[in-house]
Write an enzyme that holds these catalytic residues in place. Structure first.
Site, PDB file in Angstrom:
ATOM      1  N   GLU A  94       0.726  -1.304  -0.105  1.00 22.49           N
ATOM      2  CA  GLU A  94      -0.117   0.274  -0.037  1.00 22.49           C
ATOM      3  C   GLU A  94       0.777   1.283  -0.067  1.00 22.49           C
ATOM      4  O   GLU A  94       0.515   2.243  -0.487  1.00 22.49           O
ATOM      5  CB  GLU A  94      -1.045   0.018   1.202  1.00 22.49           C
TER       6      GLU A  94
ATOM      7  N   GLU B 273      -1.220  -2.328 -10.206  1.00 23.96           N
ATOM      8  CA  GLU B 273      -1.291  -3.654  -9.333  1.00 23.96           C
ATOM      9  C   GLU B 273      -0.128  -4.658  -9.634  1.00 23.96           C
ATOM     10  O   GLU B 273       0.785  -5.030  -8.745  1.00 23.96           O
ATOM     11  CB  GLU B 273      -2.562  -4.381  -9.339  1.00 23.96           C
TER      12      GLU B 273
HETATM   13  N1  PHE Z   1      -6.058  -1.480  -4.471  1.00 21.41           N
HETATM   14  C1  PHE Z   1      -6.147  -2.336  -3.354  1.00 21.41           C
HETATM   15  C2  PHE Z   1      -4.642  -3.016  -3.443  1.00 21.41           C
HETATM   16  O1  PHE Z   1      -4.218  -3.492  -4.022  1.00 21.41           O
HETATM   17  C3  PHE Z   1      -6.741  -3.553  -3.525  1.00 21.41           C
HETATM   18  C4  PHE Z   1      -8.367  -3.198  -3.420  1.00 21.41           C
HETATM   19  C5  PHE Z   1      -9.140  -3.267  -4.567  1.00 21.41           C
HETATM   20  C6  PHE Z   1      -8.941  -2.848  -2.148  1.00 21.41           C
HETATM   21  C7  PHE Z   1     -10.519  -2.831  -4.474  1.00 21.41           C
HETATM   22  C8  PHE Z   1     -10.350  -2.699  -2.132  1.00 21.41           C
HETATM   23  C9  PHE Z   1     -10.929  -2.553  -3.162  1.00 21.41           C
HETATM   24  O2  PHE Z   1      -3.861  -2.671  -2.409  1.00 21.41           O
HETATM   25 ZN    ZN Z   2      -2.608  -2.972  -4.814  1.00 20.44          ZN
END
Ligand code: PHE
Ligand code: ZN
Length: 850
Positions: free
Chosen positions: A291, A313
């Site tokens: 994060e 991602e």
């Molecule tokens: N974007 C977040 C992550 O990969 C994942 C996530 C997606 C959380 C959708 C909540 C809803 O760290």
């Molecule tokens: Zn992520």
């Protein structure tokens, strides 16, 4: 809540929004069931826009009033939003809406968790907060005022002021709405601070419910390590005065990278030796880093549209894996990741849900937060790095941050940076982003007159919508060993680009033993005729630790497959090799623990399926039991010594070295428990002062059906700790014998602490059910039925979590006709449910269409 006919969105249809958003001001008047959200948004028409439609997304909003430049207007409410006639010059849009956080069980938008307000906006949750162009390529600065009587009220960016009943926040960095966050409640903070490389002081906080303060120290240390690591390795510095993390109990995913205000599933941040296992600590470390790393790869540079999700991602998973490898052990991290890839991504890539890392169509974007987007997305970056080399990789990354800071980008932008930095043509490489499916690479060899030839043939089976695939660029890391075990050729990366290709190695005195796909240099399935003798040789001699493990893993699979198919006994040579390795104190305990962990039953089923057999889950279970029992007997005399030698003394510390030792110790204990009636495990349970050892002992006992007393004691001790109770729920189902699994899970759904609305608890039960291969696939079909019933019940509350868990059925076509028809009946039952969510509908339809 009936959803209309599903709409499909396509990558090829991308069109920019016709307006820039210059600033966003939001005021929240908090009330559990009637929160008012006032927005004041400055829009400017883009002079060159082709499409000037003023459409704002909005879902489940009660519109109280709308104004344009201060004048009341009546917008046309449309499906999923509103339309309005607007001026052709810049204008101010104001709206007041009412929302119901307490009634929001979907956990998207603004919702309440344990009396605390919190938000989740990725991917498209902001439209449940107010009317807005809810798309990642619309970026703006946000100023937020929160009015309410919560002791702590947080939003993104820096605090601007606060007083009795209000707080104001301003985030100076333009961001898409999916990164918006608000948290308000009775929270306490674990503070910290970090000085960036340019000398800026950053205030850090982990906010938790009173009572959880003691579980923040590890997270805080990890956060600081992540901040330092990103400076050292990528040159990236944090860019606000404050970084907040908040733990919430009800959360659909692991965590969320909202700008300056990360929100975490409490299971992914709260840690203490007494309540968390080594595996929990490692996962928490990885997610905090993940994060945090999103601040640059995701937030400063974001995605143009959700088809580009793997841009942020895949890269961020790749970065967090590098971080874990640096903090812990590189080979162990690689082995763990490959185990996960094969367990989660391969079934997806080789079944009805297969899609490319960059999908081209979706109905519900929430359904594309997948192992393919995340883990295969990271693998693709690993391949790119291997192909261009480390120096070029970091050069390209610097260019990426220079060129695209503040932008919403595409995979094309990403690849262009690599092309410009290295001069390499990546058009064929790009196929990794557009083609689904796991390539099969068939290897054959030849040796004559000192020349050794390796021939590779690649092909990818058809996937939904993609019958034919072009050959891809596959970096194939190869080394050669001489028959005496010396390495005669160090690792070299062969670049496969054609459907069939040969590589020669000259000047070899004798036929070498090849070590292929070292470090798992590409996410492919290798097909090669080889012998167990050669595998045992590589297990003993390969200089690449990944391939050493892989050789052992292949041996384990071969013997288990032979046991299932021919009723063979466990391979004696393999048992000997295992014994030798386990007793070899020179070897890293974490590595030994991995070699000693048998392939999962699902993995054996997958292997059988890849070879054209129909897996029989009960037979696979029986073979696993026989194998483990035989191994335990083989090691009988050494187990007590090994147990003693691997017991970690002294106060618990979650570092990699002691965790590795405990992992091995846990494996030894489970073998020992098969022979000593559970005596040692009971002693360990009674004396354990940390969750890793307590849980390992309990698991060993429950697997042996000797843990009743301890299970009750565990419940009595931990019933007030939600996260530990999740373990208690899951373990009973994970350890249940096949014929008892569904009944065990069913009984637990009647337990007073079962809570459908809490995703962690739901997943503890049903994740464990789906994860107990022989239990879930028991011929009675009870497992299928129980899961389907509960998915149907959950769908009206929480579509996102329901849809994700439908994936438990994705492998259904592997099984026999009887099981297939049982599963089809349950899938059809879900599909036929009235008012089924768009999320779940898309998933079951895709799975059924297989
Ligand atoms: N974007 C977040 C992550 O990969 C994942 C996530 C997606 C959380 C959708 C909540 C809803 O760290
Ligand atoms: Zn992520």
């Amino acid at each position: 809540m009936a959803k209309d006919t599903p709409q499909t969105f396509y990558l090829k249809d991308y069109t920019p929004f016709g307006y820039d958003v210059e600033s966003v001001h939001l005021t929240f008047r908090l009330a559990p069931e009637t929160t008012r959200v006032l927005s004041k948004i400055r829009f400017a028409p883009k002079p060159d826009a082709a499409d000037k439609t003023f459409f704002l997304h909005g879902e489940e909003l009660k519109l109280i009033s709308a104004k344009l430049d201060g004048q009341e207007v009546t917008p046309e409410l449309a499906d999923g939003g509103l339309k309005c006639e607007v001026p052709s010059a810049p204008f101010t849009w104001e709206a007041e809406v009412e929302i119901n956080p307490a009634g929001n069980t979907a956990l998207e938008g603004l919702y309440m968790s344990n009396r605390m307000y919190c938000t989740q906006c990725e991917a498209e949750g902001f439209r449940k907060i107010t009317y807005y162009p809810d798309r990642p390529d619309v970026m703006s600065t946000f100023t937020v005022r929160i009015e309410g009587d919560e002791p702590v009220m947080l939003s993104n960016g820096n605090p601007m002021g606060q007083g009795e009943g209000w707080a104001e926040w301003h985030d100076p960095w333009p961001k898409p709405a999916y990164l918006f966050a608000l948290v308000a409640g009775d929270l306490v903070n674990h503070p910290g601070s970090f000085t960036t490389k340019s000398g800026k002081e950053v205030e850090l906080n982990i906010w938790v419910r009173p009572g959880d303060e003691g579980k923040c120290a590890f997270g805080m240390e990890t956060l600081k390590k992540s901040m330092k690591w990103d400076e050292d390795v990528y040159g990236l510095e944090y860019d606000l005065e404050l970084f907040n993390i908040v733990a919430v109990d009800d959360f659909n995913m692991g965590a969320m990278e909202n700008k300056g205000l990360n929100i975490f599933n409490s299971s992914c941040v709260l840690a203490s030796p007494e309540t968390s296992t080594d595996a929990n600590f490692e996962r928490i470390e990885a997610i905090i880093a993940h994060e945090y790393f999103h601040n640059w790869t995701g937030n400063r540079i974001t995605c143009r549209d959700w088809f580009q999700l793997c841009l942020k991602e895949g890269l961020t998973v790749f970065r967090d894996a590098q971080f874990t490898a640096d903090m812990r052990s590189e080979p162990v991290k690689r082995i763990d990741d490959v185990i996960t890839l094969r367990a989660r991504q391969f079934p997806e890539d080789n079944g009805p849900l297969a899609h490319p890392p960059r999908p081209e169509a979706f109905q519900e974007i929430n359904n594309f937060y997948t192992a393919t987007v995340y883990e295969k997305g990271a693998e693709v970056i690993g391949m790119l790095k291997r192909l261009v080399g480390d120096d070029n990789y970091y050069k390209a990354l610097q260019l990426y941050f220079e060129r695209h800071d503040g932008q919403a980008c595409t995979i094309e932008d990403w690849l262009k940076v690599f092309e410009d930095a290295t001069g390499r043509d990546l058009s064929q490489f790009k196929l990794w982003y557009s083609q689904a499916g796991t390539p099969r690479v068939k290897v054959s060899e030849d040796y004559a007159d000192g020349t050794y030839t390796l021939t590779f043939e690649q092909s990818t089976p058809p996937t939904p919508g993609q019958p034919d695939k072009a050959p891809r660029v596959i970096p194939m890391a190869v080394g050669l060993l001489s028959p005496n075990g010396d390495e005669v050729r160090g690792t070299q990366v062969l670049e496969l680009t054609d459907a069939k290709q040969s590589f020669t190695f000259d000047g070899l005195a004798s036929k070498p033993v090849p070590s292929i796909l070292r470090e798992f240099s590409a996410p492919v399935i290798l097909e090669r005729e080889t012998t167990n003798a050669e595998r045992a040789f590589l297990l003993a001699h390969d200089t690449d630790p990944f391939n050493r493990w892989e050789a052992g893993n292949a041996l384990a699979k071969e013997t288990r497959v032979a046991m299932v198919l021919d009723g063979a006994a466990p391979d004696a040579a393999y048992l000997d090799a295992l014994e030798k390795l386990v007793r070899d104190d020179e070897q890293d305990p974490a590595f030994r623990a991995l070699v000693l962990s048998p392939p999962s039953q699902a993995d054996i089923a997958q292997t059988l399926h890849e070879r054209g057999y129909t897996p029989d889950p009960q037979k696979i279970y029986d073979a696993a039991e026989t194998f483990t029992q035989t191994l335990a007997q083989q090691l009988e005399t050494s187990l007590p010594r090994l147990y003693a030698a691997t017991t970690v003394e002294g106060p618990y510390a979650p570092d990699a070295e002691s965790a590795g030792k405990r992992a091995l110790n846990g494996r030894i204990l489970s073998l020992l428990t098969r022979l000593d009636g559970g005596e040692q495990a009971a002693r360990q349970y009674a004396s354990a002062d940390n969750m890793t050892q307590q849980y390992a002992a309990l698991g060993a006992l429950m697997k042996a059906e000797k843990g009743e007393v301890q299970s009750q004691a565990f419940f009595d001790q931990w019933q007030d700790d939600r996260l530990v109770m999740d373990k208690w729920f899951a373990l009973q189902i994970a350890c249940a014998a096949p014929e008892k699994t569904a009944a065990t899970a069913a009984a637990l759904t009647k337990h007073p602490l079962f809570d459908m609305k809490n995703p962690n608890r739901f997943r503890a039960v049903f994740g464990a059910l789906a994860g107990n291969h022989a239990g879930f696939h028991h011929a009675s079909g009870e497992g299928y039925q129980l899961l389907a019933e509960n998915l149907i019940a959950l769908d009206s509350l929480n579509p996102q979590t329901t849809a994700r868990m439908c994936a438990a059925f994705q492998t259904w076509k592997r099984y026999d006709a009887g099981r297939q028809s049982l599963i089809r009946a349950q899938l059809s039952r879900i599909a036929g449910t009235e008012g089924l969510s768009r999320d779940t509908n898309e998933m079951v339809t895709r799975i059924l269409d297989a």
